[in-house]
Design a protein around this motif. Structure first.
Motif, PDB file in Angstrom:
ATOM      1  N   GLY A  22      56.289  10.000 101.082  1.00 25.46           N
ATOM      2  CA  GLY A  22      54.863   9.895 100.774  1.00 25.46           C
ATOM      3  C   GLY A  22      54.378  10.973  99.830  1.00 25.46           C
ATOM      4  O   GLY A  22      53.205  10.975  99.447  1.00 25.46           O
ATOM      5  N   MET A  23      55.265  11.879  99.445  1.00 29.00           N
ATOM      6  CA  MET A  23      54.905  12.955  98.519  1.00 29.00           C
ATOM      7  C   MET A  23      55.607  12.744  97.181  1.00 29.00           C
ATOM      8  O   MET A  23      56.814  12.535  97.135  1.00 29.00           O
ATOM      9  N   GLY A  24      54.830  12.799  96.101  1.00 26.45           N
ATOM     10  CA  GLY A  24      55.380  12.678  94.765  1.00 26.45           C
ATOM     11  C   GLY A  24      55.232  11.277  94.204  1.00 26.45           C
ATOM     12  O   GLY A  24      55.191  10.279  94.936  1.00 26.45           O
ATOM     13  N   HIS A  25      55.115  11.195  92.872  1.00 21.88           N
ATOM     14  CA  HIS A  25      54.980   9.908  92.201  1.00 21.88           C
ATOM     15  C   HIS A  25      55.519  10.031  90.786  1.00 21.88           C
ATOM     16  O   HIS A  25      55.455  11.098  90.173  1.00 21.88           O
ATOM     17  N   ALA A  26      56.059   8.935  90.261  1.00 24.54           N
ATOM     18  CA  ALA A  26      56.660   8.953  88.933  1.00 24.54           C
ATOM     19  C   ALA A  26      55.636   9.188  87.824  1.00 24.54           C
ATOM     20  O   ALA A  26      55.965   9.736  86.773  1.00 24.54           O
ATOM     21  N   VAL A  27      54.376   8.780  88.055  1.00 26.56           N
ATOM     22  CA  VAL A  27      53.353   8.888  87.011  1.00 26.56           C
ATOM     23  C   VAL A  27      52.270   9.902  87.377  1.00 26.56           C
ATOM     24  O   VAL A  27      51.910  10.769  86.582  1.00 26.56           O
ATOM     25  N   TYR A  28      51.749   9.810  88.586  1.00 29.23           N
ATOM     26  CA  TYR A  28      50.661  10.695  89.000  1.00 29.23           C
ATOM     27  C   TYR A  28      51.162  12.117  89.216  1.00 29.23           C
ATOM     28  O   TYR A  28      52.283  12.325  89.693  1.00 29.23           O
ATOM     29  N   THR A  29      50.340  13.072  88.878  1.00 29.89           N
ATOM     30  CA  THR A  29      50.720  14.484  89.011  1.00 29.89           C
ATOM     31  C   THR A  29      49.776  15.216  89.960  1.00 29.89           C
ATOM     32  O   THR A  29      50.128  15.524  91.088  1.00 29.89           O
ATOM     33  N   ASP A  30      48.557  15.517  89.493  1.00 30.22           N
ATOM     34  CA  ASP A  30      47.614  16.257  90.332  1.00 30.22           C
ATOM     35  C   ASP A  30      47.172  15.448  91.546  1.00 30.22           C
ATOM     36  O   ASP A  30      46.959  16.007  92.628  1.00 30.22           O
ATOM     37  N   SER A  31      47.016  14.131  91.377  1.00 29.61           N
ATOM     38  CA  SER A  31      46.577  13.295  92.499  1.00 29.61           C
ATOM     39  C   SER A  31      46.856  11.837  92.202  1.00 29.61           C
ATOM     40  O   SER A  31      46.883  11.411  91.047  1.00 29.61           O
ATOM     41  N   ASP A  32      47.085  11.082  93.261  1.00 25.35           N
ATOM     42  CA  ASP A  32      47.194   9.626  93.203  1.00 25.35           C
ATOM     43  C   ASP A  32      45.835   9.087  93.648  1.00 25.35           C
ATOM     44  O   ASP A  32      45.430   9.303  94.799  1.00 25.35           O
ATOM     45  N   PRO A  33      45.095   8.413  92.764  1.00 28.39           N
ATOM     46  CA  PRO A  33      43.744   7.969  93.130  1.00 28.39           C
ATOM     47  C   PRO A  33      43.730   7.056  94.345  1.00 28.39           C
ATOM     48  O   PRO A  33      42.766   7.049  95.120  1.00 28.39           O
ATOM     49  N   ARG A  34      44.790   6.293  94.547  1.00 20.86           N
ATOM     50  CA  ARG A  34      44.857   5.392  95.698  1.00 20.86           C
ATOM     51  C   ARG A  34      44.935   6.190  96.993  1.00 20.86           C
ATOM     52  O   ARG A  34      44.302   5.836  97.995  1.00 20.86           O
ATOM     53  N   ALA A  35      45.706   7.297  96.965  1.00 20.72           N
ATOM     54  CA  ALA A  35      45.814   8.147  98.154  1.00 20.72           C
ATOM     55  C   ALA A  35      44.500   8.848  98.431  1.00 20.72           C
ATOM     56  O   ALA A  35      44.090   9.002  99.593  1.00 20.72           O
ATOM     57  N   VAL A  36      43.823   9.295  97.371  1.00 17.04           N
ATOM     58  CA  VAL A  36      42.535   9.977  97.532  1.00 17.04           C
ATOM     59  C   VAL A  36      41.518   9.065  98.205  1.00 17.04           C
ATOM     60  O   VAL A  36      40.810   9.454  99.138  1.00 17.04           O
ATOM     61  N   ILE A  37      41.468   7.810  97.747  1.00 17.45           N
ATOM     62  CA  ILE A  37      40.515   6.846  98.304  1.00 17.45           C
ATOM     63  C   ILE A  37      40.891   6.473  99.729  1.00 17.45           C
ATOM     64  O   ILE A  37      40.044   6.475 100.639  1.00 17.45           O
ATOM     65  N   LEU A  38      42.170   6.164  99.944  1.00 19.78           N
ATOM     66  CA  LEU A  38      42.598   5.719 101.273  1.00 19.78           C
ATOM     67  C   LEU A  38      42.460   6.840 102.292  1.00 19.78           C
ATOM     68  O   LEU A  38      42.169   6.589 103.467  1.00 19.78           O
ATOM     69  N   LYS A  39      42.653   8.075 101.857  1.00 16.65           N
ATOM     70  CA  LYS A  39      42.492   9.213 102.750  1.00 16.65           C
ATOM     71  C   LYS A  39      41.065   9.282 103.288  1.00 16.65           C
ATOM     72  O   LYS A  39      40.844   9.547 104.478  1.00 16.65           O
ATOM     73  N   ARG A  40      40.095   9.019 102.426  1.00 14.49           N
ATOM     74  CA  ARG A  40      38.690   9.062 102.834  1.00 14.49           C
ATOM     75  C   ARG A  40      38.409   8.007 103.913  1.00 14.49           C
ATOM     76  O   ARG A  40      37.737   8.281 104.914  1.00 14.49           O
ATOM     77  N   TYR A  41      38.960   6.817 103.724  1.00 10.16           N
ATOM     78  CA  TYR A  41      38.753   5.759 104.715  1.00 10.16           C
ATOM     79  C   TYR A  41      39.580   6.019 105.980  1.00 10.16           C
ATOM     80  O   TYR A  41      39.154   5.666 107.084  1.00 10.16           O
ATOM     81  N   ALA A  42      40.745   6.625 105.822  1.00  6.67           N
ATOM     82  CA  ALA A  42      41.560   6.974 106.990  1.00  6.67           C
ATOM     83  C   ALA A  42      40.829   7.974 107.870  1.00  6.67           C
ATOM     84  O   ALA A  42      40.894   7.901 109.105  1.00  6.67           O
ATOM     85  N   VAL A  47      54.337  24.125 110.960  1.00  8.50           N
ATOM     86  CA  VAL A  47      54.456  22.894 110.171  1.00  8.50           C
ATOM     87  C   VAL A  47      55.259  23.165 108.905  1.00  8.50           C
ATOM     88  O   VAL A  47      56.159  22.396 108.533  1.00  8.50           O
ATOM     89  N   ARG A  48      54.970  24.275 108.233  1.00  4.67           N
ATOM     90  CA  ARG A  48      55.698  24.613 107.014  1.00  4.67           C
ATOM     91  C   ARG A  48      57.193  24.812 107.302  1.00  4.67           C
ATOM     92  O   ARG A  48      58.049  24.365 106.531  1.00  4.67           O
ATOM     93  N   ALA A  49      57.489  25.447 108.410  1.00  4.98           N
ATOM     94  CA  ALA A  49      58.889  25.690 108.762  1.00  4.98           C
ATOM     95  C   ALA A  49      59.633  24.381 108.989  1.00  4.98           C
ATOM     96  O   ALA A  49      60.794  24.228 108.571  1.00  4.98           O
ATOM     97  N   TYR A  65      48.153  14.981 109.214  1.00  4.35           N
ATOM     98  CA  TYR A  65      48.460  14.376 107.912  1.00  4.35           C
ATOM     99  C   TYR A  65      47.915  15.249 106.783  1.00  4.35           C
ATOM    100  O   TYR A  65      48.599  15.516 105.785  1.00  4.35           O
ATOM    101  N   GLU A  66      46.696  15.682 106.935  1.00  4.04           N
ATOM    102  CA  GLU A  66      46.046  16.491 105.903  1.00  4.04           C
ATOM    103  C   GLU A  66      46.793  17.815 105.723  1.00  4.04           C
ATOM    104  O   GLU A  66      46.997  18.272 104.582  1.00  4.04           O
ATOM    105  N   LEU A  67      47.226  18.420 106.825  1.00  7.80           N
ATOM    106  CA  LEU A  67      47.943  19.688 106.748  1.00  7.80           C
ATOM    107  C   LEU A  67      49.293  19.518 106.053  1.00  7.80           C
ATOM    108  O   LEU A  67      49.686  20.344 105.215  1.00  7.80           O
ATOM    109  N   VAL A  68      50.005  18.441 106.394  1.00 11.49           N
ATOM    110  CA  VAL A  68      51.292  18.187 105.745  1.00 11.49           C
ATOM    111  C   VAL A  68      51.088  17.937 104.248  1.00 11.49           C
ATOM    112  O   VAL A  68      51.861  18.450 103.416  1.00 11.49           O
TER     113      VAL A  68
END
Length: 456
Positions: free
Chosen positions: A326-346, A305-307, A362-365
């Protein structure tokens, strides 16, 4: 529509002239200290207004220095994660958040019930509107169909140009209630006339929430599970608002400041959101993962996957853009709270659907891509997954067609746009008119017979 094929050569010259005449040295932005994209040299947004509607937090100040931190998103001062937790047993979390965004406080039980009733009564479109507007010339891009339909609502409004707060609030409630129907019916018309599918125009149920009705109107059998409805409700909450500085909300502020009508203002927001740099990113994520699954034989193999992610970043794979979507954000650094929440429901939804293997990929990527991007781009701040990383996966598991990924974003964000439009009107701001510095040259007029064509 008339084509210009008989003038191909002439048109090619016009294109060349256009490109030549419009281009200038981008170093002039630095020379004149112009904040290109309304961002400073560190990528921070230039402050152009004030708002109480929402706050986007991606860092904190420690000893006078800005340092990365887990992201937080606040609606009217309330942490969105707490709002979602508080509505965990309800399918009306989106309606509750919409009330909060519009009126600035959390509703009581009776206030929410009354508000839901108002939206339910407004959740209707006449048969004439559906036939004369939505079903005629359906677009392959549902965002365009939504814009066309919303502009046509202007003609059905007896008082469309009144921008008093009371009238704009009336219009806002109608827009929030009707956009889910417009999106669902637009897709049904597109599916029937463009894809030869059966067209099902189902009236929304007044006892259903926005999330429930979307699934009810889109599915041929109208059946869905409680988890499916709850996950979509959460997705709507997370997309409802994201500060005044995002492109579409800022657009809404700009056009509102001119005194235009509500329908035009919301259509301007949709036009902005339609852009692939803004609202269309989750579809890019989905296509990227389809490509990864086709080219990585073992989805659990970290090295493989890394390769492949490295090949994507090196512009040697997928769309050759060098981007891991889907990676990176102009404001969020350590985490995007929306992604953290949606990941749990996903994760929960993937277990219900038997798609744990896909979720694990998805989690591995997510775990792998951030470090690779930071290393290859020599970045100081961390790179986290943003909300688009998981939203497309969620919509796919819900059986929502790709054509509706961005329209669902628009359905949710209409609440935020309307709140910001009202804020702009209530505070009676000046017309927003930023300055552009002229970097061309002044010329003397040349008579027609003396022109050589070089000016073009």
């Amino acid at each position: 529509m008339m084509e210009i094929t008989q003038h191909d050569a002439e048109f090619g010259q016009l294109v060349e002239s256009c490109m030549k005449s419009r281009a200038f040295d981008v170093e002039l932005y630095t020379k004149h200290d112009v904040k290109r994209g309304l961002r400073d040299s560190n990528g921070n947004g230039v402050v152009t207004g004030l708002t109480e509607i929402s706050d986007v937090v991606g860092s904190k100040i420690v000893d006078g220095k800005k340092v990365p931190t887990d992201g937080n998103l606040y609606y009217q001062g309330y942490n969105v994660s707490e709002l979602i937790q508080g509505s965990r047993d309800s399918f009306y979390g989106f309606e509750e958040v919409t009330y909060l965004l519009l009126f600035g406080s959390l509703p009581t039980k009776s206030q929410l019930k009354s508000f839901i009733g108002i939206l339910a009564d407004l959740s209707e479109l006449s048969g004439d509107f559906i036939c004369d507007v939505i079903m005629k010339a359906p677009s392959a891009n549902i965002m365009n169909s939504m814009m066309k339909s919303i502009l046509n609502l202007y003609s059905y409004d007896g008082n469309p140009d009144d921008i008093s707060v009371s009238n704009v609030l009336r219009q806002s409630l109608q827009m929030i209630a009707k956009t889910p129907l417009i999106a669902a019916y637009s897709y049904q018309a597109y599916g029937h006339f463009r894809l030869d599918q059966n067209m099902i125009i189902r009236n929304p149920r007044k006892d259903y929430s926005t999330a429930q009705n979307l699934l009810y109107m889109l599915r041929s059998d109208g059946i869905f599970t409680d988890l499916e409805a709850k996950v979509l409700d959460v997705a709507l909450i997370l997309h409802a608002e994201h500060g005044g500085g995002n492109n579409s909300t800022f657009t809404t502020h700009v056009v509102t400041s001119s005194g235009t009508d509500t329908y035009s203002a919301i259509v301007a927001g949709i036009a902005s959101l339609k852009g692939p740099r803004h609202g269309g990113a989750n579809l890019k994520v989905q296509k990227m993962f389809q490509n990864i699954k086709e080219n990585v034989s073992d989805w659990t193999n970290v090295d493989e996957v890394r390769a492949y992610l490295t090949r994507i970043l090196d512009k040697d794979a997928f769309d050759k853009s060098g981007l891991v979507y889907g990676m990176g954000h102009a404001v969020y650094t350590d985490s995007d709270p929306r992604a953290v929440i949606l990941k749990r429901y996903a994760k929960s939804l993937s277990e219900e659907k038997g798609l744990q293997k896909e979720f694990a990929l998805y989690e591995l990527v997510e775990q792998t891509a951030g470090a690779i991007i930071a290393q290859k781009r020599h970045l100081v701040k961390p790179v986290c997954a943003n909300v688009d990383f998981y939203s497309g996966f969620v919509y796919t598991m819900l059986g929502i067609p790709e054509e509706l990924f961005t329209p669902i974003f628009a359905i949710a964000r209409t609440s935020g746009w309307c709140a910001h439009r009202l804020e702009e009107l209530v505070n009676k701001g000046k017309i927003i008119r930023p300055a552009y510095k002229y970097v061309g040259t002044h010329c003397d007029y040349v008579e027609m017979d003396e022109r050589t064509g070089e000016e073009q």
